[in-house]
Design an enzyme around this catalytic site. Sequence first.
Site, mmCIF file in Angstrom:
data_model
loop_
_atom_site.group_PDB
_atom_site.id
_atom_site.type_symbol
_atom_site.label_atom_id
_atom_site.label_comp_id
_atom_site.label_asym_id
_atom_site.label_seq_id
_atom_site.Cartn_x
_atom_site.Cartn_y
_atom_site.Cartn_z
ATOM 1 N N PHE A 136 0.856 -1.187 0.000
ATOM 2 C CA PHE A 136 0.000 0.000 0.000
ATOM 3 C C PHE A 136 0.893 1.237 0.000
ATOM 4 C CE2 PHE A 136 -2.420 3.458 1.868
ATOM 5 C CZ PHE A 136 -3.594 3.387 1.141
ATOM 6 N N ASP A 139 9.200 2.935 1.596
ATOM 7 C CA ASP A 139 8.022 3.650 2.080
ATOM 8 C C ASP A 139 7.889 3.362 3.579
ATOM 9 O OD1 ASP A 139 5.506 4.458 2.862
ATOM 10 O OD2 ASP A 139 4.495 3.763 1.039
ATOM 11 N N LYS A 179 2.759 9.242 8.545
ATOM 12 C CA LYS A 179 1.784 8.994 9.614
ATOM 13 C C LYS A 179 2.213 9.475 11.005
ATOM 14 C CE LYS A 179 -1.129 5.381 7.647
ATOM 15 N NZ LYS A 179 -0.665 4.834 6.384
HETATM 16 C C1 LIG Z 1 -0.957 5.155 5.040
HETATM 17 C C2 LIG Z 1 0.120 4.827 4.085
HETATM 18 C C3 LIG Z 1 0.325 5.608 2.931
HETATM 19 C C4 LIG Z 1 -0.598 6.741 2.554
HETATM 20 O O1 LIG Z 1 -0.587 7.744 3.501
HETATM 21 P P1 LIG Z 1 -1.759 8.869 3.499
HETATM 22 O O2 LIG Z 1 -1.287 9.820 4.550
HETATM 23 O O3 LIG Z 1 -3.023 8.172 3.843
HETATM 24 O O4 LIG Z 1 -1.784 9.444 2.149
HETATM 25 C C5 LIG Z 1 1.403 5.306 2.133
HETATM 26 N N1 LIG Z 1 2.231 4.286 2.417
HETATM 27 C C6 LIG Z 1 2.061 3.514 3.504
HETATM 28 C C7 LIG Z 1 3.027 2.419 3.788
HETATM 29 C C8 LIG Z 1 0.996 3.755 4.379
HETATM 30 O O5 LIG Z 1 0.812 2.964 5.437
#
Ligand SMILES: *Cc1c(COP(=O)(O)O)cnc(C)c1O
Length: 397
Positions: A135, A220, A249
């Site tokens: 994700f 990420d 986050k």
């Molecule tokens: C939550 C998440 C995103 C997206 O972040 P948003 O702030 O919701 O746009 C991207 N990569 C990872 C691994 C995430 O957990």
Amino acid sequence: MSTAEHQQRWEATLMRNYGTPPLALVGGRGCTVTDSDGNEYLDLIAGIAVSSLGHGHPALVKAVSDQVATLAHTSNLFINPPALALAERLVVLVGAPGARVFLANDGAAANEAAIKTVLRAQSPRRKFVAAENSFHGRTLGALALTGKPALREPFAPFGIDVTFVPYGDSDALAAAVDAETAAVFLEPTLGEAGVIQPPAGYLSAARDVCSTAGAALVLDEVQGGIGRTGKWFAHQHEGVVPDVVTVAKGLGGGLPVGACIGVGRFADALVKGDHGSTFGGNPVSCAAALAVIETIETEDLLTHVERLGAAWLQDLSSLGSPLVKGVRGRGLWLALVTADGAAPQVEAAARNRGFLVNATGPTAVRLAPPLVLSETEAKSFTAALPEILDDVARLSA
Ligand SMILES: *Cc1c(COP(=O)(O)O)cnc(C)c1O
């Protein structure tokens, strides 16, 4: 106003993309939140791994209140000191001198900046490799890299060439990366897929594959970064050096802020005019992020997260129940692996007994509490879990 009334108003006006949430939250203190009916819950999901200092932490309250009273916004037309200080801190935390930072508002935007950074640095390479079940966000570039067909396919095509490989399989990764690959995008642990760690050595193998092929390794760390696993970044457990790292986050402790950090030649890839954000790097969010980083240091939260996470994992693993097959994860980022289909029921039963957890799918219940969770609070959930699982067994019998 009651939960039911909040839900009726929500259903009348909000787009239907989230469905109707089960609660309206109206207050929070420490690791406890209060709903609109006056019920209290131990918050073991922290707004999806975001509220790292819990709710109402004095350091966060002071930093944000002082900054909003001093100067709330400058735009990118002017320097603001909190943004400058935050970028400097992030470079030190990544441990790569000469790294540079683009400040964004959230995780998806941090990943969009990473995509553009890579396309600039790796021209004319245009191909990407990412993991199945990964994700990376809901904007179109980040979505193109997201390995969940149900999220991605309704909005395809994206004009970005992405090959998906099974997560954790370094041979499959090696086979997919070639001289046209601009970058490999990986989460150090799959978060939204249910806190799935790769086999030891996977990130190092990915580093080698990328270096050999001349592809960039983009990690990420939007969910796993900023202390969640007991290190500043999850990849630091393996000692790999990525080319680009994204965070968001937990960084702002609840204020929206993200960052894309370029290392080596990826630090200098974007040139004037290539990218921007009106709100990115806004002083209030950056002051919040600085307070989060400083509090993690002053309260020695990395050590706390590592120790409490390890002890909690062990306690939770020793519960014998046919509904829970195991526990996985690291630090304060764990998942109960449930019998198929039980995870949403466990989430609901936990809520009824005063604990907020999150089913990421049919078989995983994610725990991503504030980093300031106490041992007593963690144990209170462990102690309640047998009753929660009994509730589930009774309801589904
Ligand atoms: C939550 C998440 C995103 C997206 O972040 P948003 O702030 O919701 O746009 C991207 N990569 C990872 C691994 C995430 O957990």
